[in-house]
Design a protein around this motif. Structure first.
Motif, PDB file in Angstrom:
ATOM      1  N   GLU A 145     -54.429 -15.762   7.134  1.00  0.00           N
ATOM      2  CA  GLU A 145     -54.745 -17.185   7.194  1.00  0.00           C
ATOM      3  C   GLU A 145     -53.572 -18.022   6.671  1.00  0.00           C
ATOM      4  O   GLU A 145     -53.222 -19.056   7.246  1.00  0.00           O
ATOM      5  CB  GLU A 145     -55.999 -17.440   6.364  1.00  0.00           C
ATOM      6  N   LEU A 146     -52.964 -17.557   5.581  1.00  0.00           N
ATOM      7  CA  LEU A 146     -51.810 -18.281   5.025  1.00  0.00           C
ATOM      8  C   LEU A 146     -50.690 -18.335   6.058  1.00  0.00           C
ATOM      9  O   LEU A 146     -50.057 -19.374   6.262  1.00  0.00           O
ATOM     10  CB  LEU A 146     -51.301 -17.594   3.753  1.00  0.00           C
ATOM     11  N   LYS A 147     -50.461 -17.205   6.741  1.00  0.00           N
ATOM     12  CA  LYS A 147     -49.391 -17.150   7.747  1.00  0.00           C
ATOM     13  C   LYS A 147     -49.669 -18.104   8.899  1.00  0.00           C
ATOM     14  O   LYS A 147     -48.769 -18.791   9.366  1.00  0.00           O
ATOM     15  CB  LYS A 147     -49.240 -15.730   8.271  1.00  0.00           C
ATOM     16  N   GLU A 148     -50.941 -18.131   9.338  1.00  0.00           N
ATOM     17  CA  GLU A 148     -51.318 -19.049  10.421  1.00  0.00           C
ATOM     18  C   GLU A 148     -50.966 -20.482  10.066  1.00  0.00           C
ATOM     19  O   GLU A 148     -50.596 -21.265  10.916  1.00  0.00           O
ATOM     20  CB  GLU A 148     -52.843 -19.004  10.618  1.00  0.00           C
ATOM     21  N   ARG A 150     -48.574 -21.351   8.155  1.00  0.00           N
ATOM     22  CA  ARG A 150     -47.151 -21.375   7.800  1.00  0.00           C
ATOM     23  C   ARG A 150     -46.929 -21.586   6.306  1.00  0.00           C
ATOM     24  O   ARG A 150     -45.986 -22.267   5.877  1.00  0.00           O
ATOM     25  CB  ARG A 150     -46.392 -22.456   8.581  1.00  0.00           C
ATOM     26  N   ILE A 151     -47.836 -21.040   5.506  1.00  0.00           N
ATOM     27  CA  ILE A 151     -47.679 -21.091   4.052  1.00  0.00           C
ATOM     28  C   ILE A 151     -46.920 -19.832   3.642  1.00  0.00           C
ATOM     29  O   ILE A 151     -47.269 -18.728   4.059  1.00  0.00           O
ATOM     30  CB  ILE A 151     -49.061 -21.183   3.361  1.00  0.00           C
ATOM     31  N   ARG A 152     -45.849 -20.025   2.859  1.00  0.00           N
ATOM     32  CA  ARG A 152     -45.007 -18.883   2.511  1.00  0.00           C
ATOM     33  C   ARG A 152     -45.677 -18.032   1.421  1.00  0.00           C
ATOM     34  O   ARG A 152     -46.504 -18.528   0.649  1.00  0.00           O
ATOM     35  CB  ARG A 152     -43.617 -19.367   2.067  1.00  0.00           C
ATOM     36  N   ILE A 153     -45.298 -16.748   1.388  1.00  0.00           N
ATOM     37  CA  ILE A 153     -45.997 -15.809   0.509  1.00  0.00           C
ATOM     38  C   ILE A 153     -44.989 -15.022  -0.323  1.00  0.00           C
ATOM     39  O   ILE A 153     -44.016 -14.499   0.220  1.00  0.00           O
ATOM     40  CB  ILE A 153     -46.843 -14.811   1.348  1.00  0.00           C
ATOM     41  N   ALA A 154     -45.241 -14.945  -1.629  1.00  0.00           N
ATOM     42  CA  ALA A 154     -44.362 -14.151  -2.499  1.00  0.00           C
ATOM     43  C   ALA A 154     -45.202 -13.245  -3.392  1.00  0.00           C
ATOM     44  O   ALA A 154     -46.390 -13.487  -3.612  1.00  0.00           O
ATOM     45  CB  ALA A 154     -43.495 -15.058  -3.358  1.00  0.00           C
ATOM     46  N   LEU A 155     -44.544 -12.205  -3.899  1.00  0.00           N
ATOM     47  CA  LEU A 155     -45.165 -11.321  -4.867  1.00  0.00           C
ATOM     48  C   LEU A 155     -44.423 -11.482  -6.189  1.00  0.00           C
ATOM     49  O   LEU A 155     -43.190 -11.502  -6.200  1.00  0.00           O
ATOM     50  CB  LEU A 155     -45.059  -9.863  -4.386  1.00  0.00           C
ATOM     51  N   ALA A 156     -45.173 -11.612  -7.284  1.00  0.00           N
ATOM     52  CA  ALA A 156     -44.559 -11.698  -8.617  1.00  0.00           C
ATOM     53  C   ALA A 156     -45.275 -10.692  -9.502  1.00  0.00           C
ATOM     54  O   ALA A 156     -46.289 -11.007 -10.126  1.00  0.00           O
ATOM     55  CB  ALA A 156     -44.685 -13.107  -9.174  1.00  0.00           C
ATOM     56  N   SER A 157     -44.771  -9.465  -9.522  1.00  0.00           N
ATOM     57  CA  SER A 157     -45.455  -8.395 -10.253  1.00  0.00           C
ATOM     58  C   SER A 157     -44.631  -7.908 -11.434  1.00  0.00           C
ATOM     59  O   SER A 157     -43.414  -7.773 -11.337  1.00  0.00           O
ATOM     60  CB  SER A 157     -45.729  -7.216  -9.312  1.00  0.00           C
ATOM     61  N   ALA A 158     -45.333  -7.629 -12.542  1.00  0.00           N
ATOM     62  CA  ALA A 158     -44.662  -7.102 -13.738  1.00  0.00           C
ATOM     63  C   ALA A 158     -44.375  -5.611 -13.608  1.00  0.00           C
ATOM     64  O   ALA A 158     -43.774  -5.009 -14.490  1.00  0.00           O
ATOM     65  CB  ALA A 158     -45.552  -7.348 -14.955  1.00  0.00           C
TER      66      ALA A 158
END
Ligand code: BG6
Ligand code: MG
Length: 242
Positions: A145-148, A150-158
């Motif tokens: 849904e985010l991609k549809e 055009r919302i960008r996606i990141a991962l922030a993992s410890a």
């Protein structure tokens, strides 16, 4: 927030004072002149979502628990579900320090490192069983849904295991940016990981949303100037706790 902000010409301006007002709204400059009302949207905009991994995208937080439990049982350390809650979002060796503190144990630098590695070997064993089936309910649809939109996606993992985990989950190509513990100097609750993720995405923090299950993670998101969404009881201090 009102849905929109209306700036009309002030009565004073209609009587000969041809003043104008310059404002910056959502990063863009506007000059408002008498006789030229301007209407600007106050609705929050989301251009990027930055996800934590363990406990948000997949339930690896349970595997972290099992691996620490195995180490603690072998070493005779005090460990419980309660102590485990404090470890959410906290780096490997810092997590070990919390367990050692609770047990009143001090280790040499070398022993501390080795026990961190030992826990990681138990954790890696558990990771072998991970498949796309281990994505938490709703995550696959939400990413699509985010991609549809055009919302960008990141991962922030410890976690230093984050690249392997997202690969096993089959989502490694869904992220525009991947930040793990190796990419930052300071771990959560420091804002560095979320600030850097936003920078790499090239999206201002005010247009990002961060999703976390850990108290330390929510603190990190908030100090980065990002809207926080908290999953579960440990993340109750979030702007939106669900
Ligand atoms: C975080 C987990 O995502 O990663 C913590 O919430 C974990 O529980 C930390 O300690 C570090 O993980 P790793 O895989 O590098 O030991
Ligand atoms: Mg987490």
């Amino acid at each position: 927030l009102k849905p929109e902000l209306q700036i009309n010409d002030h009565p004073e301006h209609q009587h000969g004072h041809e003043q104008s007002v310059r404002i910056i709204h959502k990063g863009k400059p506007y000059t408002i002149k008498p006789g030229n009302p301007v209407t600007l949207s106050m609705r929050p905009e989301i251009n990027a979502v930055i996800f934590d991994l363990d406990g948000v995208i997949t339930d690896t937080s349970e595997y972290h628990y099992l691996a620490w439990k195995q180490l603690a049982d072998e070493m005779g350390y005090t460990f419980s579900r309660e102590i485990n809650e404090e470890l959410r979002g906290i780096g490997r060796l810092e997590s070990l320090d919390i367990i050692l503190d609770a047990s009143g144990v001090t280790l040499s630098v070398e022993e501390r490192f080795n026990q961190g590695e030992l826990k990681n070997s138990y954790y890696k064993e558990l990771l072998k069983s991970i498949t796309p089936e281990n994505l938490l309910p709703g995550i696959r649809d939400f990413i699509d849904e985010l991609k549809e939109h055009r919302i960008r996606i990141a991962l922030a993992s410890a976690s230093r295991n984050a690249p392997e985990v997202i690969k096993r989950l089959g989502i490694e190509n869904d992220f525009d940016v991947v930040m793990d513990a190796g990419a930052v100097e300071k771990g959560k609750p420091d804002p560095e990981i979320f600030v850097s993720a936003a920078e790499k995405l090239n999206v201002e923090p005010e247009f990002c949303v961060g999703v976390e299950d850990a108290a330390a993670g929510i603190m990190s998101i908030k100090s980065a100037g990002i809207f926080s969404v908290g999953i579960g009881p440990a993340a109750a201090e979030a702007d939106w706790a669900i």
